[in-house]
Motif scaffolding. Structure first.
Motif, short mmCIF file in Angstrom:
data_model
loop_
_atom_site.label_atom_id
_atom_site.label_comp_id
_atom_site.label_asym_id
_atom_site.label_seq_id
_atom_site.Cartn_x
_atom_site.Cartn_y
_atom_site.Cartn_z
N ASN A 143 0.81 -1.27 -0.06
CA ASN A 143 -0.16 0.00 -0.02
C ASN A 143 0.70 1.34 -0.06
N LEU A 151 -5.86 5.97 -0.61
CA LEU A 151 -7.01 5.10 -0.52
C LEU A 151 -8.21 5.27 0.33
N THR A 155 -9.65 0.00 1.85
CA THR A 155 -9.39 -0.59 0.73
C THR A 155 -7.91 -0.82 0.65
N THR A 157 -4.35 -1.93 -2.13
CA THR A 157 -3.82 -2.23 -3.36
C THR A 157 -4.13 -3.53 -4.16
N ASP A 159 -7.21 -4.55 -4.29
CA ASP A 159 -8.65 -4.79 -4.70
C ASP A 159 -8.47 -4.66 -6.39
N TYR A 316 -9.47 1.08 -7.14
CA TYR A 316 -10.30 1.24 -5.67
C TYR A 316 -11.68 1.30 -5.80
#
Length: 425
Positions: A143, A151, A155, A157, A159, A316
């Motif tokens: 992330n 983000l 949520t 990375t 997703d 996202y």
């Protein structure tokens, strides 16, 4: 009814008409359209329609370009647009034309700059997982290594938006599971064709990576993209199951089919050195037959669906079952790209805003969620925006796609991937 409500009601009515007629129609076109843009409610191909309309927003009028895709039509499918390598970029019109798509939009956020790591080559690789033609191309970076806006809470990375082999679109998460099996033991695999590896991990790079330097994979940390590159790295090249070379610095150049390059950083580098130290000759030349047998296994595992994905890419979520995600940014307006899902995953709405000066204020992410809901979406997913936002579609009778919006940079930006819409008559 406010002007905004009237405009969005018009857009929703257009989608209702698309259900009945098989093409989007009826939305009022307001404001200047790009040169060569299709007329209202234009059918692009069987099961695919295009339209455009204005959206009054908090900071000014935005102009939306919309594709509607009916996956209930057996002639229609979605797949990943990409230039043939993970670490490569091309314009969406180039990618769509090369792959025979009738329409498409840009995709995931990507490694666009390296100002904090002078001398390190920019990879152009995307942030999140990617699946093309049913094959896993790459995993998600940590992330903290992400490019793009912050983000939304909850949520990550991992997703994705994707379409399964059941021809239904859905939002999900895809995590990497993998291992490196050797005669001396098994090591965990921490990355696949990623521009950034987790600290202390080992990542695999295949022929799908491309020829770009792998040094960037060892820069930054899990929480700080701009942190210095690691001083402790090691690389092992495996060809047809045999270790054929080693180096303390990640290399570059194309990776041949049947070859996997393992890159370790910190603890991962130390594990690679220790694992093969007893088999290294003084001159670095492998013994006859290579340095031992090695098998690298990897797969992307869905967090929700048990249906294999034919196609997936990162971004996202902004809308879940008709409800905007909590904590969406309602202050920063920009040109955006998004995809919405309705009809149980059988119908899609692909939206890209126009980047012409009169519309460049765009929408906030909270407004994107609201617009996608008003366009009939149950779930929606935000993709890369700004200068990347691009929507392409074929003119009736044309052999290639053309750009329907005005990219905000004045021309198309090369990007790593996108959503391709394919239709056969």
């Amino acid at each position: 009814m406010t002007l905004r409500q009237k405009r969005l009601a018009s857009a929703r009515a257009a989608l209702t008409l698309f259900t009945a007629l098989g093409a989007l129609a009826g939305a009022a076109l307001v404001g200047a359209a790009p040169a060569g843009a299709a007329q209202r409610g234009t059918p692009i191909a069987p099961g695919v329609g295009y339209d455009e309309f204005d959206i009054p927003a908090a900071k000014g009028t935005a102009h939306a370009h919309v594709l509607t895709v009916d996956l209930r039509d057996p002639r229609v499918r979605l797949d990943l647009l990409y230039p043939g390598a993970v670490a490569a970029r091309a314009t969406i019109s180039q990618q769509a034309t090369a792959q025979g798509a009738v329409a498409g939009v840009n995709g995931d956020f990507f490694n666009i700059s390296e100002s904090q790591h002078p001398g390190v080559e920019v990879t152009g690789a995307s942030v999140g997982p990617a699946v093309a033609h049913g094959w896993a191309l790459k995993g998600a970076v940590p992330n903290g290594q992400r490019f793009g806006p912050a983000l939304p809470p909850g949520t990550s990375t991992e997703d994705v938006f994707g379409v399964g082999v059941d021809r239904r679109a859905r939002l999900d998460g895809l995590s990497l599971e993998g291992s490196i099996r050797t005669p001396e033991g098994r090591l965990p695999l921490g990355g696949l064709n990623q521009y950034a590896l987790p600290e202390g991990s080992i990542g695999a790079f295949t022929s799908k990576w491309g020829g770009v330097s792998r040094v960037r994979a060892t820069c930054g940390t899990d929480v700080d993209r701009g942190a210095p590159c690691s001083a402790d790295t090691h690389e092992v090249t495996i060809r047809h199951g045999r270790v054929v070379s080693m180096a303390d610095t990640p290399g570059s150049g194309p990776i041949a089919p049947g070859t996997t390059v393992l890159v370790g950083r910190e603890e991962g580098a130390q594990r690679l050195r220790k694992l093969f130290a007893g088999e290294r000759s003084e001159m670095g030349v492998p013994p006859a037959g290579g340095w031992g047998r090695v098998a690298v296994r990897h797969r992307l595992v869905a967090s929700a669906s048990r249906i294999p994905y034919r196609f997936a890419l990162g971004g996202y979520p902004v809308l879940d079952d008709g409800r905007p995600l909590p904590g969406l940014d309602d202050r920063t307006s920009a040109v955006r790209t998004a995809v919405g899902i309705t009809a149980g995953g059988r119908r899609l709405v692909l939206l890209a805003l126009d980047g012409a000066p009169e519309y460049r204020t765009g929408l906030t992410i909270a407004e994107v969620a609201s617009v996608m809901r008003d366009l009939g979406s149950d779930d929606a997913f935000s993709l890369d925006g700004g200068g990347s936002s691009t929507l392409v579609a074929r003119e009736p009778g044309a052999a290639a796609v053309s750009v329907r919006n005005h990219p905000s940079g004045g021309k198309e930006r090369p990007v790593p991937n996108g959503i391709g819409v394919f239709s056969t008559s």
